[in-house]
Each structure stands twice: as structure tokens, then as C-alpha cells.
Write a protein that holds these residues in place. Structure first.
Motif, PDB file in Angstrom:
ATOM      1  N   ILE A  29      15.496  15.449 106.714  1.00 34.62           N
ATOM      2  CA  ILE A  29      15.588  14.388 107.559  1.00 34.62           C
ATOM      3  C   ILE A  29      15.222  14.584 109.328  1.00 34.62           C
ATOM      4  O   ILE A  29      15.157  13.954 110.016  1.00 34.62           O
ATOM      5  N   THR A  30      14.820  15.904 109.535  1.00 34.79           N
ATOM      6  CA  THR A  30      14.352  16.189 110.642  1.00 34.79           C
ATOM      7  C   THR A  30      12.980  16.470 110.908  1.00 34.79           C
ATOM      8  O   THR A  30      12.492  17.063 111.859  1.00 34.79           O
ATOM      9  N   THR A  31      12.262  16.033 109.609  1.00 30.13           N
ATOM     10  CA  THR A  31      10.851  16.114 109.768  1.00 30.13           C
ATOM     11  C   THR A  31      10.154  14.653 109.594  1.00 30.13           C
ATOM     12  O   THR A  31      10.905  14.029 109.245  1.00 30.13           O
ATOM     13  N   PRO A  32       8.882  14.560 110.182  1.00 29.56           N
ATOM     14  CA  PRO A  32       8.273  13.134 110.011  1.00 29.56           C
ATOM     15  C   PRO A  32       8.467  12.769 108.442  1.00 29.56           C
ATOM     16  O   PRO A  32       8.256  13.522 107.577  1.00 29.56           O
ATOM     17  N   PHE A  92      11.000  10.764 109.626  1.00 25.91           N
ATOM     18  CA  PHE A  92      12.393  10.458 110.149  1.00 25.91           C
ATOM     19  C   PHE A  92      12.132  10.479 111.894  1.00 25.91           C
ATOM     20  O   PHE A  92      11.458  11.279 112.509  1.00 25.91           O
ATOM     21  N   PRO A  93      12.847   9.268 112.415  1.00 31.31           N
ATOM     22  CA  PRO A  93      12.676   9.370 114.058  1.00 31.31           C
ATOM     23  C   PRO A  93      13.014  10.569 114.750  1.00 31.31           C
ATOM     24  O   PRO A  93      12.646  10.885 115.866  1.00 31.31           O
ATOM     25  N   ILE A  94      13.944  11.382 114.271  1.00 29.93           N
ATOM     26  CA  ILE A  94      14.788  12.361 114.998  1.00 29.93           C
ATOM     27  C   ILE A  94      13.503  13.556 115.076  1.00 29.93           C
ATOM     28  O   ILE A  94      13.516  14.354 115.989  1.00 29.93           O
ATOM     29  N   SER A  95      12.427  13.398 114.362  1.00 29.85           N
ATOM     30  CA  SER A  95      11.512  14.709 114.096  1.00 29.85           C
ATOM     31  C   SER A  95      10.834  14.333 115.766  1.00 29.85           C
ATOM     32  O   SER A  95      10.187  15.431 116.207  1.00 29.85           O
ATOM     33  N   GLU A  96      10.745  13.096 116.076  1.00 25.87           N
ATOM     34  CA  GLU A  96       9.726  12.983 117.471  1.00 25.87           C
ATOM     35  C   GLU A  96      10.578  13.611 118.833  1.00 25.87           C
ATOM     36  O   GLU A  96      10.313  14.122 119.604  1.00 25.87           O
ATOM     37  N   LEU A 139      13.557  21.171 115.554  1.00 22.40           N
ATOM     38  CA  LEU A 139      14.799  21.074 114.668  1.00 22.40           C
ATOM     39  C   LEU A 139      14.738  21.740 113.438  1.00 22.40           C
ATOM     40  O   LEU A 139      15.690  22.551 112.865  1.00 22.40           O
ATOM     41  N   SER A 140      13.739  21.326 112.672  1.00 26.40           N
ATOM     42  CA  SER A 140      13.648  21.794 111.164  1.00 26.40           C
ATOM     43  C   SER A 140      13.561  23.520 111.310  1.00 26.40           C
ATOM     44  O   SER A 140      13.835  24.079 110.431  1.00 26.40           O
ATOM     45  N   SER A 141      12.600  23.664 112.266  1.00 24.09           N
ATOM     46  CA  SER A 141      12.058  25.297 112.327  1.00 24.09           C
ATOM     47  C   SER A 141      13.552  26.059 112.560  1.00 24.09           C
ATOM     48  O   SER A 141      13.660  27.246 112.093  1.00 24.09           O
TER      49      SER A 141
END
Length: 691
Positions: free
Chosen positions: A527-530, A532-536, A541-543
Motif C-alpha cells: 500500500i506504500t508503492t504505486p 496507491f496515492p501514499i507513494s506519491e 516509505l516502502s524502502s
């Protein structure tokens, strides 16, 4: 003749007998005489007297009296059939040859006259049909059977019209008889029953009458007999009056036949013409289950958590008395589920229903399931396909109505958000709330998700070390992940993901199982990668999440993890999985997340993950990690672009190493001759070569 004298004696006794034992003997005499009388007029007279005699009906023994009348004509019909067959009845009874089977049936039917009410006629007619036709006996000619079926339906309809609002023995008896013989009626005759009148009768008989479940009052009254016996142990004695009462209820005609009654009720729901009756019916079910839940709370046994019963209950209660109680409650629950399934079927398929009735039905259904959750939670969510259908259908219907859905969730939310209640029933309702709320994150506003759902999960996120809270602990994590994964909750996710990651590492591996931890981290990375909007808003965050896992894997314990408390479903998964160390689980978690990483991050984390795999030293765990690595690479978990990039990177290094191995003999020899190579390239080359 002797039979005529016996008949006269019996008829006199039917007018005056008052002792219960004497009345019971009269029933036996009546059964015998019905098979011996050779004069149809005498058969008619005896039938008429059995339906109107003061000795039987002045003070009837509830529905047991009706069942005895039904049994008399059922048994007599079987004996008549056996007497005229190849094998006579073992008792030696033989009807006179002056009356045929058909004439005997007609004589009995004539005895259902105006001297007795219509509902008693159904007892006689139902007894005849079940005696001659049940168990594939096929004892009646086709024409006579059709006539008998038509007479039953006509008598039942007239009895339903006469019953009115004051229901008692008559309606309970009707419900009992129709449940016994409904499968014997032809489709044509079934369609003639007035189901708009029958449905309220069935509801009253099953759930509210004294011959049925009687509002569930037995749960409250038994509290007086639950006493502390051995130290801190409580006992509900099998010699107590309330236990005998429950035995009578469970063996009663209506409760013992709840299965057939529920099928008849479900069919009635499908056939009812007035949809308003369906709303009244589900209201009645809600009232009954609410009463059942209230009665349970008033019982001392509700204060003992299911996981503590062996410590606080006596052997007698655990082995004898309580199994009977839970069996009655289980049967009651399944009866209600079958009725709800038919109701929701009408909601889905009946276009004549008004639009506002669908959310009402769904909400009432979910309220009913909540009231019964202290029973169904012991059986498991997947114990019944019917339960699963009702549960998810109600959720799916309500999902289309966001405002009623939010109002419903606010109505059933925990009484005190942010605190774990002390009473097991309140915790049970918290579990139900979390399980239901998980499915509504998409239709709730971010503010509601935070104020209602996240607030409800907070006290349970770190409660997995308490066996009593295990299921709620798992449900809280599921709700948290569902909220964070909702697209419109971008700001909310950015705010709470750091806290949630901290909570995950705090409870793993002591309380959180490896499967749950891997699923949670994988979901967070996804959910923290494209797209999903939060990735922008938070591109790194995913790393950062994977870096935390990677850092902990370097210093994690390498011994196999001890087992943690598990739910039954989790236990099945755990039994099938090999023992892993904390380090191995963390590395497998990194591998699980690889398919969701963007291409540029995958370029970075692919060699780091390969390097991490090779720090596992256990000879049994290392092959598991390697197999999982290649499975993630080649089994289709990655999309085409990621898989091609992974394959290209691996081949590039393998080709480079292979060229030099021709000269140096091995990857170790090659690396030893290139001390100035970058450390990262050396590690990556070695890891990819070894795998």
C-alpha cells in the motif's frame, strides 16, 4: 362383541378420567381399538371423542397432548397397513375384514367434525398421512392420498384463519404437525397454504411459545443453580431443576424438530406475499436474539471466558450439563440462520421490495448475528456455509448504503473506545465489531475510519500475549491493515503507519505468528508503492519499511521460534509449516515484499535480499529461504516488467562470473583476484552465484 364393550368403556372413561396416568392408558387403548373396530361408524365415533373428550382437552398437557393424538392415528395407520400386507404386525392385531383400508381412512376423517376445532382435525389428518406415506410406505391409492392432502391444507387454512392474535396450543400444534408432514405434501397442495397466516404462527411457536424456546428465559433462570462447589470452580448440577427444565425443552416436540420447522419457515418466507410481514418477522427474530443475549449476560457462566472454562468449571458441568446447553443454543442459532438466508434471498430476488427495506433487513440481520455471537464464536466463522452466506450477503447489501452502514457501526461500537472490557461478552461483541467493520473501510470517511475503527483497534494491537484476547488481537490487526490500505485514507495512512510498524515489531515474535507478521509487512509495502496515492506523498516509505526488516534480520535470533498461542485456523497453518527462526521469518518477509516494489527500488533490494538469504546458517532453513526466493522470482508473483528486470540483472552477473570461472575455477577464486572490486558487487555476485 368384546370390541364393542371395550369401546363403550373407553368412551365413558374419556368423559370422566382426570388422572394423568389414566389418560395415558386411554391413549393406548384408543390406538388398539382403532385397528380392531370393524364398524366404520364406531371408528368415526371414537375419532370424534378423541378430538373433543373433556378428559383429554379440559386440562391438556401442552403440546404433548397434541403429539399423543397425532401418534395415535399415525400408529393406527401403520398397523392397518401392516395387517393388510404380507407381514402382519408382531403384536398379532388384525382388523376385521368387514372394513377396507380406504373405508377405514374415510371413517376416521368423518370423525373430524364440528364438535372439535379445526386445528385438532389437522392432528388426525396429519397422523393418517404420516402413517401411510412416510418412509416411502405408499400405503394409500393416489386419488385417496390427493384427497387427504387437500383436506389437510383446507383444515390448516381454516385453523389459521380462526387462530387470531391470541395464539397458544392451537398454533403450536399446527406448526408441529405441518413441520412433520410438509415434505409429504405435493407441490400443488403446498402452494395452497396461506403462508401470510402461517409465518407468524411458526415464529410464535418456535421462539416465543412455552412449548418452544420461550424467549430464551431458560438461560436466565438457570443462573440460580450455577453455584460455586469446589474451591473456585462453578457447577451446574445435572440434578438441578433448571437442568431438568432444559432437558424437557430440548426433548420437546417443537425444539426437537427445529430443523424441519426452520425449513418450513424458510419456505414460508419465500412464499409470503406481503413484504411487510417479512419486516415484522425479522423484528421478532431480533427481539428474540436480544432477549437471548440479555439472559446470557445475567448468567454467571457468561463471566467465564471460553479459554478459562477448564480452570473455573467442574467436571460435571464440562462433560454433562453444559454440552446440553450449547447443543440447544447451537440448534437455535442454525435455525435462525436458515430463516435469515431465506429472508436475504427475498431481498436479493424480490423486485417488489422497496429500496429502504434492503438496508433495514441487512442491519437487522447483522444485529441478530451479533446477539448470537456468543454462540457462533465458539463454532468458528467457517462452521456453516449457510452462516457465511448470511453474514457476507448482509454486509454486501449494507455496503451499498454508506450512511446506514456508518450509523450501524456507531451503534454496535465498543462501549468504551480505547479500553479492553473486563466482561467476556463485551469482548465477544468487540470481536464482532472488528470483524464486521473490516469490510466497510471503503465506504467510511477517513475521519470515521480514524475515530471509530482505529480507535477500537488500539487497545488490542499489542494484546496477543493473552490467550483470551488472541482472536480480537488478530481482528484488530486485520482492521488496521484494511484502514491503511483504503485509497482515500492517504493522510491517515501516513500518520499511522509508523506507529503500526512499531507495534508490529513490538509483538513479533512473542505474540504475532510468522504468517501474520509476513502478511502485515507485505500489505504495508504494497500500500506504500504505486498505484496507491501514499507513494506519491511518501515515496521512500516502502524502502524504509524494508530497511527496518533488513536491519533487524542482521541481528535476529537464529534459533527456531517457540510456538505462540494460536486460533484453530492459525494452528492448522502452523502445523503444516516447518519451524523457522526469527531471522528466517524476517528474510522471508523481505522476499514476500519484492513483487510489490517499484522497478528502481527492486534494483536496489534484489541483491540486498539475496545477500540476506545467505546469512541463514541453519541447514534446514536455508533451503526454505532459497526456494521462496526463486519462487517469488519465477512463479508469476512479479509482473512481466519486474520479472524481466530481475532476470536481466541475474544473467548479467552470472555471465560475467562464468567468463572468469573458466580462468580461476570458482567464484571464490575470481573474487580473491579482484580485491579492488566494489564490496556491493562482490557480495551480489557471490550471492547470486550461490543461489
Amino acid at each position: 362383541m368384546a370390541t364393542d364393550k371395550s369401546l363403550a368403556t373407553l368412551l365413558r372413561a374419556l368423559q370422566s378420567a382426570s388422572d394423568a396416568q389414566e389418560v395415558t392408558r386411554l391413549f393406548g387403548s384408543a390406538t388398539t381399538l382403532l385397528t380392531l373396530l370393524s364398524n366404520p361408524l364406531n371408528t368415526t365415533v371414537l375419532t370424534s371423542q378423541l378430538l373433543s373428550a373433556p378428559a383429554i382437552w379440559y386440562r391438556p398437557d401442552g403440546i404433548r397432548t397434541s403429539l399423543r393424538i397425532l401418534s395415535i392415528f399415525n400408529t393406527a395407520s401403520i398397523r392397518i397397513l401392516e395387517q393388510q400386507g404380507a407381514a402382519p404386525f408382531s403384536g398379532g392385531y388384525r382388523a376385521g375384514r368387514d372394513i377396507s383400508k380406504e373405508d377405514w381412512v374415510k371413517a376416521v376423517v368423518k370423525g373430524a367434525d364440528d364438535r372439535s376445532p379445526r386445528w385438532r382435525h389437522v392432528l388426525v389428518l396429519g397422523g393418517l398421512l404420516s402413517g401411510f406415506e412416510s418412509e416411502n410406505r405408499e400405503g394409500l391409492p393416489t386419488a385417496l392420498r390427493r384427497t387427504l392432502e387437500g383436506a389437510i391444507v383446507k383444515a390448516a387454512n381454516l385453523a389459521l384463519e380462526e387462530s387470531g392474535p391470541n395464539r397458544g396450543l392451537d398454533t403450536s400444534s399446527l406448526a408441529m404437525v405441518l413441520s412433520y408432514i410438509f415434505d409429504l405434501l405435493s407441490a400443488v397442495e403446498r402452494a395452497q397454504i396461506k403462508y401470510d397466516l402461517l409465518l407468524p404462527v411458526l415464529c410464535e411457536a418456535c421462539f416465543f411459545s412455552k412449548d418452544g424456546l420461550h424467549w430464551g428465559y431458560f438461560l436466565g433462570t438457570m443462573d440460580a443453580d450455577v453455584v460455586q462447589s469446589e474451591g473456585s470452580r462453578f457447577n451446574w448440577s445435572t440434578r438441578s431443576s433448571t437442568y431438568f427444565q432444559l432437558q424437557r425443552i430440548s426433548s420437546g416436540s417443537l425444539v426437537a424438530s427445529l430443523g424441519s420447522l426452520s425449513r418450513l419457515t424458510a419456505f414460508s418466507i419465500e412464499m409470503v406475499r406481503s413484504v411487510d410481514l417479512l419486516a415484522v418477522f425479522i423484528d421478532d427474530l431480533s427481539a428474540f436474539t436480544r432477549s437471548l443475549c440479555v439472559q446470557w449476560r445475567q448468567n454467571k457462566l457468561s463471566e467465564i471466558d471460553a479459554t478459562d472454562e477448564t480452570a473455573f468449571l467442574s467436571e460435571e458441568a464440562l462433560r454433562t450439563s453444559l454440552p446440553l446447553l450449547w447443543q440447544v443454543l447451537k440448534t437455535t442459532t442454525f435455525t435462525i440462520i436458515i430463516c435469515l438466508r431465506a429472508l436475504l434471498g427475498r431481498v436479493l430476488g424480490d423486485r417488489s421490495m422497496s429500496a429502504d427495506l434492503a438496508p433495514f433487513m441487512a442491519i437487522q440481520t447483522l444485529h441478530i448475528l451479533r446477539n448470537l455471537y456468543f454462540v457462533s464464536s465458539r463454532l468458528g466463522q467457517n462452521a456453516s456455509s449457510q452462516y457465511i452466506f448470511v453474514y457476507f450477503t448482509a454486509i454486501d447489501i449494507l455496503h451499498n448504503y454508506p450512511l446506514p452502514a456508518e450509523a450501524f457501526l456507531r451503534e454496535i461500537r465498543p462501549a468504551e473506545l480505547g479500553r479492553i472490557p473486563a466482561h467476556p461478552l463485551d469482548r465477544c461483541h468487540d470481536l464482532y465489531f472488528l470483524n464486521v467493520a473490516e469490510h466497510f473501510t471503503l465506504v467510511l470517511s477517513p475521519q470515521t475510519n480514524e475515530d471509530l475503527l482505529i480507535a477500537a483497534t488500539m487497545p488490542y494491537l499489542s494484546a496477543g500475549n493473552d490467550p483470551r484476547l488472541l482472536e480480537i488481537f488478530e481482528a484488530a490487526h486485520s482492521v488496521m491493515l484494511a484502514v491503511l490500505a483504503t485509497p482515500q485514507n492517504t493522510d491517515l495512512s501516513a500518520k499511522h503507519i509508523p506507529f503500526y510498524i512499531e507495534a508490529l515489531f513490538k509483538v513479533f515474535p512473542q505474540s504475532l505468528s510468522p504468517r501474520q507478521f509476513r502478511m502485515a509487512v507485505k500489505t504495508l509495502v504494497r500500500i506504500t508503492t504505486p498505484p496507491f496515492p501514499i507513494s506519491e506523498a511518501q515515496p521512500m516509505l516502502s524502502s524504509a519499511i524494508l530497511e527496518l526488516v533488513h536491519h533487524r534480520a542482521r541481528t535476529a535470533v537464529i534459533k527456531p521460534l517457540p510456538p505462540v498461542a494460536k486460533s484453530p485456523i492459525e494452528q492448522i497453518a502452523a502445523d503444516a509449516a516447518p519451524a523457522l527462526s526469527e531471522q528466517a521469518v524476517l528474510i522471508l518477509t523481505m522476499i514476500d515484499a519484492l513483487p510489490y516494489l517499484p522497478i528502481d527500488e527492486l534494483e536496489e533490494w534484489l541483491p540486498l535480499t539475496a545477500s540476506a538469504v545467505n546469512i541463514v546458517t541453519d541447514p534446514e532453513m536455508l533451503p526454505i529461504c532459497r526456494q521462496r526466493f526463486w519462487e517469488a522470482m519465477s512463479s508469476g508473483e512479479m509482473d512481466v516488467e519486474r520479472a524481466e528486470r530481475r532476470q536481466h540483472r541475474r544473467l548479467r552477473y552470472l555471465e560475467d562470473i562464468a567468463q572468469r570461472v573458466e580462468t580461476w575455477g570458482s567464484s571464490d577464486a575470481y573474487l580473491s583476484k579482484h580485491p579492488k572490486a566494489r564490496r556491493e558487487e562482490r557480495a551480489e555476485a557471490e550471492d547470486l552465484w550461490s543461489m
